[in-house]
Design a protein around this motif. Structure first.
Motif: not given
Length: 157
Positions: A25-28, A52-56
């Motif tokens: 979930g950290v590809g961006d 926690e979502p990580i924004a691009w």
């Protein structure tokens, strides 16, 4: 502090690494690599994906570690070309990469090549010339062939 692990499979190391980051979930994210020291009294939580979502483009401090594994396949060689220097040269160059990567590698050998041509012993000898290595038989397989002899019609059809 979240600790996650993922596996990426791809033809190249870079795209496999990218696939593993996406699985976590950290590809961006833009990774900021830190030393491998975990602060004293840190609370570690194992996770399959970051919560926690990580924004691009966001920055993400991380400690990363990678282990590469390889599968080596061999092609058939004309009898007149066997026992030549090409096989040793190929293995030598592959071993240099594997040693540098501290990698794990797997290979399989058909029964004929193993019993009649002693491939396993030959590969082991070439490996032993290059580096300290541990080799173990992990599994064995029997392959079957089927020949369909009818005119193409299926049963009941």
């Amino acid at each position: 502090m979240e600790i996650g692990a993922a596996t990426g499979v791809s033809p190249t190391a870079m795209s496999a690494f990218d696939a593993a980051l996406r699985e976590l979930g950290v590809g961006d994210a833009n990774l900021i690599r830190l030393s491998s020291v975990i602060p004293p009294r840190a609370v570690l939580e194992r996770t399959a994906r970051v919560r926690e979502p990580i924004a691009w483009g966001d920055r993400l401090s991380c400690v990363d570690a990678a282990r590469h594994s390889y599968y080596v396949g061999f092609t058939l060689v004309a009898p007149s070309a066997r026992q030549g220097a090409a096989f040793h040269a190929m293995i030598k160059s592959v071993v240099q990469i594997l040693v540098a990567e501290r990698a794990a590698v797997g290979w399989d050998i058909c029964s004929y090549n193993n019993t009649q041509l002693s491939f396993a012993d030959s590969i082991r000898a070439v490996l032993d010339e290059q580096t300290d290595v541990e080799v173990a038989v992990e599994d064995s397989q029997t392959h079957y062939a089927a020949q369909f002899t009818r005119d193409g019609a299926t049963k009941g059809g």
